[in-house]
Design a protein around this motif. Sequence first.
Motif, PDB file in Angstrom:
ATOM      1  N   PRO A  57       0.808  -1.221   0.000  1.00  0.00           N
ATOM      2  CA  PRO A  57       0.000   0.000   0.000  1.00  0.00           C
ATOM      3  C   PRO A  57       0.837   1.266   0.000  1.00  0.00           C
ATOM      4  N   ILE A  58       0.205   2.374  -0.270  1.00  0.00           N
ATOM      5  CA  ILE A  58       0.857   3.688  -0.349  1.00  0.00           C
ATOM      6  C   ILE A  58       1.587   4.013   0.951  1.00  0.00           C
ATOM      7  N   GLU A 111       8.455   4.365   0.197  1.00  0.00           N
ATOM      8  CA  GLU A 111       9.081   4.184  -1.108  1.00  0.00           C
ATOM      9  C   GLU A 111       9.450   2.746  -1.442  1.00  0.00           C
ATOM     10  N   HIS A 169       6.947  -4.539  -0.683  1.00  0.00           N
ATOM     11  CA  HIS A 169       7.348  -5.920  -0.411  1.00  0.00           C
ATOM     12  C   HIS A 169       7.616  -6.603  -1.752  1.00  0.00           C
ATOM     13  N   ALA A 171       7.426   7.595 -11.940  1.00  0.00           N
ATOM     14  CA  ALA A 171       8.336   7.545 -10.791  1.00  0.00           C
ATOM     15  C   ALA A 171       9.526   8.469 -10.996  1.00  0.00           C
ATOM     16  N   TRP A 173       6.710   0.125  -9.140  1.00  0.00           N
ATOM     17  CA  TRP A 173       5.734   0.114  -8.033  1.00  0.00           C
ATOM     18  C   TRP A 173       5.448   1.541  -7.569  1.00  0.00           C
ATOM     19  N   ARG A 174       6.517   2.317  -7.429  1.00  0.00           N
ATOM     20  CA  ARG A 174       6.375   3.693  -6.939  1.00  0.00           C
ATOM     21  C   ARG A 174       5.531   4.520  -7.907  1.00  0.00           C
ATOM     22  N   ILE A 184       1.874   3.631  -7.583  1.00  0.00           N
ATOM     23  CA  ILE A 184       1.237   4.232  -6.409  1.00  0.00           C
ATOM     24  C   ILE A 184       0.850   5.685  -6.717  1.00  0.00           C
ATOM     25  N   ILE A 185       1.748   6.413  -7.357  1.00  0.00           N
ATOM     26  CA  ILE A 185       1.450   7.812  -7.697  1.00  0.00           C
ATOM     27  C   ILE A 185       0.271   7.858  -8.671  1.00  0.00           C
ATOM     28  N   TYR A 186       0.287   6.934  -9.648  1.00  0.00           N
ATOM     29  CA  TYR A 186      -0.785   6.866 -10.646  1.00  0.00           C
ATOM     30  C   TYR A 186      -2.140   6.654  -9.956  1.00  0.00           C
TER      31      TYR A 186
END
Lengths: 434, 202
Positions: free
Chosen positions: A25-26, A30, A33, A174, A406-407, A410-412
């Motif tokens: 999750p967010i 940064e 897992h 990212a 991944w980062r 999350i921003i998206y």
Amino acid sequence: MDETRYKSRYVFAEDFGTGYFKFGPITLGENPHMVQSRGLILRDLPESVKLRVRDRALLERGVVVGDEEIPKYLSGVKDAARKLKYPLKDGVVKFDDEDSWLVVRELARYAFDKFPVSEAGFEGWYVVIALSSLAPDYMIRRIFAIHEELDRWHGGRLIKAVTVVSQPLAVAIAENAVDCIVIEGGHGNIQIAPISYALIREGVVALNRGGAEANAVTREILRDIGYGDIAREEYVVELVKREMGLVPRKLDGAIRDAKSNPDKYAKRVRVSPITEVEVPPEYAWTRFLIGEVVFDPRHDVFESYVEQGRLKIEDAVVGDAVLYGEMDLASGIVESLKRVPVEIQERILSNIIISGGAFKWDVPRGLEDHAVDSVTKIGIMVRDRFPNIAHNVSARTVKDPQFSVWRGSIIYGFALPVHVRWNEQEREGWHVWK
Amino acid sequence: MEYIRALIARSLEDKYGYRYLSHAGNVMEMAEGMNRVAVYIAVDDMYGEAEVNRYMAEASTLRERYNRVILAVHESALPFIDPSLLERTGLGLLVVSNGNVELKYPGKASPIAVAVQAPNVEEIVERKVLSVLERERARMFEEVKRLVSELVSETLRGWPGETSEQREAPNPGQAETPESVEGVPQFIKENQWVKVLRSRKR
């Protein structure tokens, strides 16, 4: 609760890489897992091992994932490693490979299980799934269906909406770059993806080469120098490639230098406490072939390998995309540029972002005259082949190759408004089913 | 004990991305994303089987108050740890040896049983008040910003160089922005894609 506030806690991203599955999750900040993208199908195990499984739900699901879980069931199994199922090949799951889909579903379930939520305001995750830009439509539809199923298992309280983002776009996000070309070099292929405020899908060019071809060349060299027995072990080949492989500034010049100064390029690689591979001076020049094949496989040396059936460089079809076998990287970039509007070509060319393991090459001290890193190599190739656009070219590598997708996902998920609903043509928006 | 606790906290933060919250006795509370994790520190010089089992039992009692519980032991305790017991209890295992800390097994995550959570009224009230104050502060900040902006626009009206877009600047603060929401990671706040994507319409 306001959408921004809600999403600041409840966005969840899953990056389905061919080698590793990154998730979380967010609120993790940064670093997500990570587990290997693989599963163990219980059906394939002997009855004696199945008896050890006490969890009835696990037996019903029929598959185990997770780096700490799988070894529990592998002890005493003959050919243990061969029973593992790796669902993604070149970032794509085959349409009718049900075992692979089973592993994908279990990986997603495993990810959510790692982050149970008992907070009162929780109404479900906003889930962003990062897939290869080559992922066909059927794959997205199936991924959506899997998440709907997982949500049903949790009484409709696990997931609020789900969306898909292509991995190169996530890298651009990212890296905070709105106009750029992302070149993602994986094990099986290289994707060249132009981006200008969104992925320009028609500009994506894929090459059917990557780390695997560098491995194939390494394997042939090992055979030539008398290590045919250990060349069968993939991890040895990978290790030797990393230690021995060089990217030449110019292949011909590098080979000439290595042939006239063979001792300078001779190398020993320790592959185990008792085994050492020695590249004799007369073969030292072949070290440059390992790196070169990723960037340009059209040299005469590679042709002879191909003619002898020792190396395969050919076009391929993955999903509904054609992957070019022989196209060199500079031509790939230009081919991609040709397909984007003229007015943005210059802008995106000035920001080439390189990511992925296929571009991870070291320059050993003392060999800087002829060995270069990937960024320098790409710059040289583009300038050589297309001098008229040379002044615009600027390339860099991603800051954190392992987690940047991944980062970006999350921003998206955090930023894409909920009212933007899934559109199959544009591959953007939230898929909502409730 | 202080040194061991600091060593474990530092390692979990640096290597595994956990965040230190607090400690009481031999229980250290940490956060991993939204998971609340308890680290039960049982690092001794010598161990016996009964002692290790007692530590495991004590650590297990924390399961209902935390998403995950990790038992921290010295490596000399490993021969006494029964893996099946570890699996049954869902405890994680962290091993300390020669100044190194290794998270051998993160443990199973489970939801916190809300019913058995001991309510700390004072803390709840404090958090609520803080969140109301924070919201109010953000609202007042936007309001003052708007008023100042209006005042400046009014003063500058008619000055050469003012465009129609400037005159018709939208009223800020309609919806919460990433900057005003607490807990949004910095790498998101500073990313220009946030603005690009937030303007997507369909």
